[in-house]
Design an enzyme around this catalytic site. Structure first.
Site, PDB file in Angstrom:
ATOM      1  N   TYR A 146       5.110   7.910  -6.465  1.00  0.00           N
ATOM      2  CA  TYR A 146       6.197   8.854  -6.270  1.00  0.00           C
ATOM      3  C   TYR A 146       7.319   8.673  -7.291  1.00  0.00           C
ATOM      4  O   TYR A 146       8.036   9.617  -7.592  1.00  0.00           O
ATOM      5  CB  TYR A 146       6.792   8.696  -4.866  1.00  0.00           C
ATOM      6  N   LYS A 195      -6.258  -0.444  -2.085  1.00  0.00           N
ATOM      7  CA  LYS A 195      -7.496  -0.056  -2.756  1.00  0.00           C
ATOM      8  C   LYS A 195      -7.780  -1.143  -3.791  1.00  0.00           C
ATOM      9  O   LYS A 195      -7.862  -0.899  -4.998  1.00  0.00           O
ATOM     10  CB  LYS A 195      -7.315   1.340  -3.403  1.00  0.00           C
ATOM     11  N   ASP A 227      -9.793   3.966   2.096  1.00  0.00           N
ATOM     12  CA  ASP A 227     -10.800   4.948   2.539  1.00  0.00           C
ATOM     13  C   ASP A 227     -11.387   4.543   3.885  1.00  0.00           C
ATOM     14  O   ASP A 227     -11.605   5.371   4.772  1.00  0.00           O
ATOM     15  CB  ASP A 227     -11.888   5.162   1.471  1.00  0.00           C
ATOM     16  N   ASP A 251       1.777   8.079   2.952  1.00  0.00           N
ATOM     17  CA  ASP A 251       2.007   9.516   3.145  1.00  0.00           C
ATOM     18  C   ASP A 251       0.788  10.145   3.808  1.00  0.00           C
ATOM     19  O   ASP A 251       0.894  10.876   4.796  1.00  0.00           O
ATOM     20  CB  ASP A 251       2.283  10.176   1.787  1.00  0.00           C
ATOM     21  N   ASP A 255       0.129  11.145   8.136  1.00  0.00           N
ATOM     22  CA  ASP A 255      -0.208  12.479   8.638  1.00  0.00           C
ATOM     23  C   ASP A 255      -1.468  12.407   9.499  1.00  0.00           C
ATOM     24  O   ASP A 255      -1.554  13.031  10.555  1.00  0.00           O
ATOM     25  CB  ASP A 255      -0.459  13.458   7.475  1.00  0.00           C
TER      26      ASP A 255
HETATM   27  C1  IPM Z   1       6.728  12.973   3.981  1.00  0.00           C
HETATM   28  C2  IPM Z   1       6.603  14.223   3.176  1.00  0.00           C
HETATM   29  C3  IPM Z   1       7.243  13.978   1.810  1.00  0.00           C
HETATM   30  C4  IPM Z   1       6.515  12.836   1.153  1.00  0.00           C
HETATM   31  C5  IPM Z   1       7.295  15.222   0.913  1.00  0.00           C
HETATM   32  C6  IPM Z   1       8.000  16.378   1.593  1.00  0.00           C
HETATM   33  C7  IPM Z   1       7.900  14.924  -0.425  1.00  0.00           C
HETATM   34  O1  IPM Z   1       5.274  14.613   3.058  1.00  0.00           O
HETATM   35  O2  IPM Z   1       7.863  12.549   4.263  1.00  0.00           O
HETATM   36  O3  IPM Z   1       5.692  12.405   4.333  1.00  0.00           O
HETATM   37  O4  IPM Z   1       5.457  13.060   0.528  1.00  0.00           O
HETATM   38  O5  IPM Z   1       6.958  11.692   1.267  1.00  0.00           O
HETATM   39 MG    MG Z   2       3.924  13.443   4.166  1.00  0.00          MG
END
Ligand code: IPM
Ligand code: MG
Length: 360
Positions: A146, A195, A227, A251, A255
């Site tokens: 990032y 990884k 993975d 990240d 999710d």
């Molecule tokens: C998160 C989001 C952010 C990230 C985006 C919006 C830049 O997906 O907070 O997980 O990738 O960190």
């Molecule tokens: Mg995210």
């Protein structure tokens, strides 16, 4: 106690859910005798519309001067919103990355657990979800891909893009320490995800995590390739306590972890630096498709406010009161649309806020 809180309502459903979290915090302040001072700042699309940039230096200064920041969500529909026709450094997400870096918020805590009352929403097979699960993803937030150097060039008519993934041992050590410390308050297990079969940055990650682990003999540490971790999250989520990982892996995995709970509208997060300061936000996005309709679920933001009370203000009793109010509302059968199930009462965002505030 005086609580100086900067709020970032942001975009999409952000303003609606932050309003409900404020409602609940005001009730907490009333009941427990605190004085809260809120100040709103602009970030993301809301700031682009006014200032042409997703985060101004003044807004950063306001955030720095506060005790904590409560955020809704930022960003719009990437296919249709004019914000995404701007250069990448001017888009809503750039504001979020900028505030993380400016406030040195290197430790991102994302809890993911299965609510008993919402177990039916879990997309996993019942034989897997039956065991329940309760994990916390500790994501490094200010390094890695990032924030590495990036560029796009054209050579002999061929476009090329480069992103770089760098970590130094100090960046790895400080997040590893946070991971082990929090594991001590939980079930004493850290799964460090990398990884290391391919990446040098992961081999350094693993070595430094092992060094830090020596100071925590009471915490079990295991290493898992990313993975495999993605598979294990759907195969056997109960095995995880603290997942410790770098920015990009975190990240993606966070999710996935929130999705397997089936109730992403319930999950909070905290981004912390080395002091008591933190930025608190729901784990979900800005959901522009349902913005302004009073149907969003404010619970993740309310629970983020509870994390704020606990981590930034050491107000454990007050944080418990907020978390209990959420549990009670669910027990009483109230649901927003995203978590609705048969036999429950469907309520909107504002009404959910009222119901929560009443239970403080
Ligand atoms: C998160 C989001 C952010 C990230 C985006 C919006 C830049 O997906 O907070 O997980 O990738 O960190
Ligand atoms: Mg995210």
């Amino acid at each position: 106690m005086e609580l100086n809180i900067v709020c970032i309502p942001g975009d999409g459903i952000g303003p609606e859910i932050v309003a409900e979290a404020k409602k609940v915090l005001n009730k907490v302040a009333d009941k427990y005798g605190h004085e809260i001072k809120f100040k709103d700042i602009l970030m993301g699309g809301a700031s682009i519309d006014v200032h042409g940039v997703p985060l101004t230096d003044e807004a950063i200064a306001d955030a720095k001067a506060a005790d904590a920041v409560l955020m809704g969500s930022i960003g719009g529909d990437t296919n249709t919103s004019p914000w995404y026709r701007l250069s990448p450094d001017k888009r809503p997400e750039a504001g979020l990355l900028k505030i993380r870096k400016a406030l040195n918020l290197f430790a991102n805590l994302r809890p993911a657990y299965l609510y008993e009352e919402l177990a039916a929403a879990c997309p996993l097979k019942e034989e897997i979800s039956r065991a329940g699960f309760d994990m916390l993803i500790m994501r490094e937030l200010t390094g890695g891909l990032y924030f590495g150097e990036r560029k796009t060039t054209t050579e002999n008519g061929v476009r090329r893009a480069v992103d770089t993934l760098t970590y130094d041992e100090n960046e790895i050590r400080r997040i590893a320490i946070k991971g082990f410390e929090i594991a001590r308050k939980r079930r004493h297990k850290v799964t460090s995800v990398d990884k290391a079969n391919v990446l040098d940055s992961s081999r350094l990650w693993r070595a430094v995590v092992n060094e830090v682990a020596k100071d925590y003999p009471d915490v079990t540490v295991e290493h898992m390739l990313v993975d495999n971790c993605a598979m294990q999250l759907v195969k056997d989520p109960a095995q995880f306590d603290v997942i410790l990982t770098e920015n990009m892996f975190g990240d993606i995995l966070s999710d996935e972890a929130s999705m397997v709970t089936g109730s992403i509208g319930m999950l909070s997060s905290a981004s912390l630096n080395d002091t008591k300061f933190g930025l608190y936000e729901p784990s979900h996005g800005s959901a522009p498709d349902i913005a302004g309709q009073d149907i969003a679920n404010p619970i993740a933001t309310v629970l983020s406010a509870a994390m704020m009370l606990r981590y930034s203000f050491d107000l454990d009793q007050e944080a418990d009161a907020v978390e209990n109010a959420v549990r009670q509302v669910l027990k009483d059968g109230y649901r927003t649309g995203d978590i609705m199930s048969e036999g429950c009462v469907k309520v909107g965002c504002k009404q959910m806020g009222d119901l929560l505030a009443q239970r403080i």
